[in-house]
Design an enzyme around this catalytic site. Structure first.
Site, PDB file in Angstrom:
ATOM      1  N   ARG A 198     -99.725 109.100  13.083  1.00 44.59           N
ATOM      2  CA  ARG A 198    -100.582 109.817  12.136  1.00 44.59           C
ATOM      3  C   ARG A 198    -101.078 111.104  12.778  1.00 44.59           C
ATOM      4  O   ARG A 198    -100.916 111.307  13.970  1.00 44.59           O
ATOM      5  CB  ARG A 198    -101.753 108.936  11.716  1.00 44.59           C
ATOM      6  CG  ARG A 198    -102.604 108.505  12.883  1.00 44.59           C
ATOM      7  CD  ARG A 198    -103.660 107.495  12.469  1.00 44.59           C
ATOM      8  NE  ARG A 198    -104.410 107.027  13.608  1.00 44.59           N
ATOM      9  CZ  ARG A 198    -105.433 107.646  14.150  1.00 44.59           C
ATOM     10  NH1 ARG A 198    -105.830 108.803  13.635  1.00 44.59           N
ATOM     11  NH2 ARG A 198    -106.073 107.159  15.186  1.00 44.59           N
ATOM     12  N   ARG A 216    -109.156 114.832  14.816  1.00 41.07           N
ATOM     13  CA  ARG A 216    -110.380 114.508  14.080  1.00 41.07           C
ATOM     14  C   ARG A 216    -111.151 115.804  13.839  1.00 41.07           C
ATOM     15  O   ARG A 216    -111.326 116.588  14.762  1.00 41.07           O
ATOM     16  CB  ARG A 216    -111.256 113.536  14.876  1.00 41.07           C
ATOM     17  CG  ARG A 216    -110.621 112.175  15.071  1.00 41.07           C
ATOM     18  CD  ARG A 216    -111.472 111.311  15.985  1.00 41.07           C
ATOM     19  NE  ARG A 216    -110.854 110.027  16.214  1.00 41.07           N
ATOM     20  CZ  ARG A 216    -111.243 109.169  17.151  1.00 41.07           C
ATOM     21  NH1 ARG A 216    -112.254 109.489  17.945  1.00 41.07           N
ATOM     22  NH2 ARG A 216    -110.634 108.018  17.303  1.00 41.07           N
ATOM     23  N   ARG A 225     -90.516 101.009  30.482  1.00 45.07           N
ATOM     24  CA  ARG A 225     -91.171 101.888  31.433  1.00 45.07           C
ATOM     25  C   ARG A 225     -92.067 101.037  32.321  1.00 45.07           C
ATOM     26  O   ARG A 225     -92.632 100.029  31.880  1.00 45.07           O
ATOM     27  CB  ARG A 225     -92.020 102.941  30.715  1.00 45.07           C
ATOM     28  CG  ARG A 225     -91.252 103.831  29.778  1.00 45.07           C
ATOM     29  CD  ARG A 225     -90.262 104.726  30.503  1.00 45.07           C
ATOM     30  NE  ARG A 225     -90.947 105.802  31.235  1.00 45.07           N
ATOM     31  CZ  ARG A 225     -90.317 106.656  32.034  1.00 45.07           C
ATOM     32  NH1 ARG A 225     -89.003 106.538  32.239  1.00 45.07           N
ATOM     33  NH2 ARG A 225     -90.989 107.618  32.645  1.00 45.07           N
ATOM     34  N   ARG A 241    -102.068 110.390  34.573  1.00 51.34           N
ATOM     35  CA  ARG A 241    -103.527 110.327  34.473  1.00 51.34           C
ATOM     36  C   ARG A 241    -104.117 109.771  35.761  1.00 51.34           C
ATOM     37  O   ARG A 241    -103.406 109.204  36.590  1.00 51.34           O
ATOM     38  CB  ARG A 241    -103.968 109.464  33.288  1.00 51.34           C
ATOM     39  CG  ARG A 241    -103.546 107.989  33.382  1.00 51.34           C
ATOM     40  CD  ARG A 241    -103.968 107.239  32.130  1.00 51.34           C
ATOM     41  NE  ARG A 241    -103.663 105.817  32.211  1.00 51.34           N
ATOM     42  CZ  ARG A 241    -103.992 104.925  31.283  1.00 51.34           C
ATOM     43  NH1 ARG A 241    -104.628 105.306  30.195  1.00 51.34           N
ATOM     44  NH2 ARG A 241    -103.685 103.651  31.430  1.00 51.34           N
ATOM     45  N   GLU A 283    -101.565 107.484  38.152  1.00 55.97           N
ATOM     46  CA  GLU A 283    -100.523 106.704  37.492  1.00 55.97           C
ATOM     47  C   GLU A 283     -99.262 107.543  37.321  1.00 55.97           C
ATOM     48  O   GLU A 283     -99.327 108.661  36.807  1.00 55.97           O
ATOM     49  CB  GLU A 283    -100.991 106.202  36.124  1.00 55.97           C
ATOM     50  CG  GLU A 283    -102.040 105.116  36.193  1.00 55.97           C
ATOM     51  CD  GLU A 283    -102.315 104.487  34.842  1.00 55.97           C
ATOM     52  OE1 GLU A 283    -101.505 104.700  33.901  1.00 55.97           O
ATOM     53  OE2 GLU A 283    -103.335 103.786  34.723  1.00 55.97           O
ATOM     54  N   TYR A 327     -94.481  96.817  21.574  1.00 54.75           N
ATOM     55  CA  TYR A 327     -95.746  97.207  22.183  1.00 54.75           C
ATOM     56  C   TYR A 327     -96.863  96.566  21.379  1.00 54.75           C
ATOM     57  O   TYR A 327     -96.997  96.811  20.172  1.00 54.75           O
ATOM     58  CB  TYR A 327     -95.911  98.724  22.204  1.00 54.75           C
ATOM     59  CG  TYR A 327     -97.192  99.123  22.893  1.00 54.75           C
ATOM     60  CD1 TYR A 327     -97.208  99.326  24.272  1.00 54.75           C
ATOM     61  CD2 TYR A 327     -98.379  99.242  22.193  1.00 54.75           C
ATOM     62  CE1 TYR A 327     -98.385  99.660  24.932  1.00 54.75           C
ATOM     63  CE2 TYR A 327     -99.551  99.570  22.829  1.00 54.75           C
ATOM     64  CZ  TYR A 327     -99.558  99.781  24.194  1.00 54.75           C
ATOM     65  OH  TYR A 327    -100.716 100.082  24.844  1.00 54.75           O
ATOM     66  N   ASP A 349    -101.114  95.675  21.381  1.00 54.19           N
ATOM     67  CA  ASP A 349    -102.442  95.723  21.978  1.00 54.19           C
ATOM     68  C   ASP A 349    -102.948  94.306  22.200  1.00 54.19           C
ATOM     69  O   ASP A 349    -102.414  93.334  21.640  1.00 54.19           O
ATOM     70  CB  ASP A 349    -103.402  96.493  21.071  1.00 54.19           C
ATOM     71  CG  ASP A 349    -103.181  97.996  21.130  1.00 54.19           C
ATOM     72  OD1 ASP A 349    -102.784  98.487  22.208  1.00 54.19           O
ATOM     73  OD2 ASP A 349    -103.399  98.675  20.100  1.00 54.19           O
TER      74      ASP A 349
END
Length: 379
Positions: free
Chosen positions: A171, A175, A247, A277, A298, A346, A348
């Site tokens: 999407r 914001r 990965r 990061r 990372e 994937y 969560d």
């Protein structure tokens, strides 16, 4: 029944608990020396900081039942993930919000002005985006794409954004207000004592036996009435059709006296910075105070045979191989494939728990009705 669950992460623990509560005997094995899978947390002996050993995990969900479930095994503390990114010599907030837009373009837009401006930046000529790059260019334009998406995505996935499906960028990642909370779910938090303590509490049932440092071998299945497999889907079949792509992450740890970066997660969007990061783990427990700090750079790369798989790639080229493994799984009985690795998706944490609860209920229903179980739990 005697049930074998391969993997002592969220899937194995939640399913095992539900089945044990229903009176079944559950043996849970894991090749690692700890429970929790990639959610494993532990105290650093030097600084006493709670470390997310395999990278940070922040719990967020809109699923009331899942939220109530995890809170029945751990005390969850309020936590908001406020991610920053260093790009082109400046620090910005992510996801892209009104502050990010105004800072990046040196403007003072109101929300409606910013929305109109970003729409002008997008490439309206891309009517049906096919790739990640086309999706980003269509909705945010070349400047924001270059600063916040292109370099980070290349480092994270190891390929050009032109090779990734548009669905990864599901999407418009913008914001038009000053909300810098990375997630938008109703419930967000962290277990006060870490995820490993929570999973140990889930596993604490007389009907559950946990054996760590115990790899699975095919002879084990003959001793059980059913197997729940949360390891890699292709690994169950000993990679007969080849290896599905994952990965993995390499971590470069360093300690710091004081506060290194002032936030838990700092992304690096520029391509000339090799890591994606830096995470500073004491900021994942803001209710604690620590003078010392533990940070990790990372680095993302393709997973080899001996690496811990993190993210399924699911590129178009792998679909044929994946379909062969799915067909093979559906052709055997007595095994249910669950979790991120077992279903090669994937997921969560909240979705993993939701699917584990559903898998346990589905299995118990099949047992009660005398029906065979499917290799993958029907959605």
């Amino acid at each position: 029944m005697n049930i074998l669950l391969v993997g002592a992460g969220l899937s194995g623990a939640v399913i095992g608990r539900k089945l044990a509560e229903a009176g079944h005997k559950c043996r849970i094995i894991d090749s690692r020396d700890h429970v929790g899978g990639n959610c494993h947390t532990e105290r650093d002996p030097e600084t006493n900081v709670m470390l997310h050993v395999y990278g940070p995990h922040i719990f967020h969900t809109d699923d009331q039942e899942v939220w109530d479930y995890v809170n029945s095994f751990a005390e969850f503390m309020p936590y908001r993930n406020r991610v920053k990114t260093t790009a082109q010599g400046k620090v910005f907030s992510l996801p892209i919000n009104l502050h990010t837009i105004n800072q990046f373009f040196d403007k003072t837009f109101r929300p409606d002005e910013a929305k109109a401006f970003i729409e002008e930046q997008g490439d309206a000529g891309i009517e049906d985006p096919k790739s990640f790059e086309e999706q980003a260019l269509r909705f945010v334009g070349p400047d924001l794409y270059e600063a916040f998406f292109r370099g980070y995505t290349e480092k994270q996935w190891g390929c050009s954004p032109t090779e990734l499906p548009a669905s990864i960028l599901k999407r418009l990642p913008v914001r038009f207000n000053y909300d810098d909370n990375y997630f938008f779910h109703k419930y967000q938090g962290m277990p006060r004592d870490g995820y490993t303590a929570m999973i140990e509490a889930i596993l604490d049932h007389p009907g559950i036996t946990v054996e760590l440092g115990t790899p699975y071998n095919s002879d084990m299945a003959d001793k059980f009435d059913h197997v729940f497999w949360s390891g890699p889907l292709d690994g169950y079949f000993e990679y007969e059709h080849g290896r599905l792509g994952y990965r993995t992450l390499d971590f470069k740890r360093f300690n710091y006296e004081g506060d290194y970066q002032g936030c838990a997660v700092m992304n690096y969007g520029d391509r000339d910075v090799p890591y994606t990061r830096v995470t500073e783990h004491k900021h994942f427990s803001p209710w604690e105070e620590h003078e010392g700090s533990v940070c990790y750079e990372e680095y993302s790369r393709a997973a080899g045979p001996d690496d811990i798989p993190y993210y399924p790639i699911r590129l178009v080229d792998e679909q044929a191989m994946l379909n062969m493994y799915i067909e093979k799984a559906e052709g055997i009985s007595g095994v249910t494939f669950v979790g991120r690795l077992g279903t090669y998706r994937y997921l969560d944490m909240d979705v993993t728990i939701r699917e584990a609860l559903d898998a346990a209920r589905y299995f118990l229903g099949c047992v009660t009705e005398g029906k065979p179980t499917a290799a993958f739990v029907p959605s």
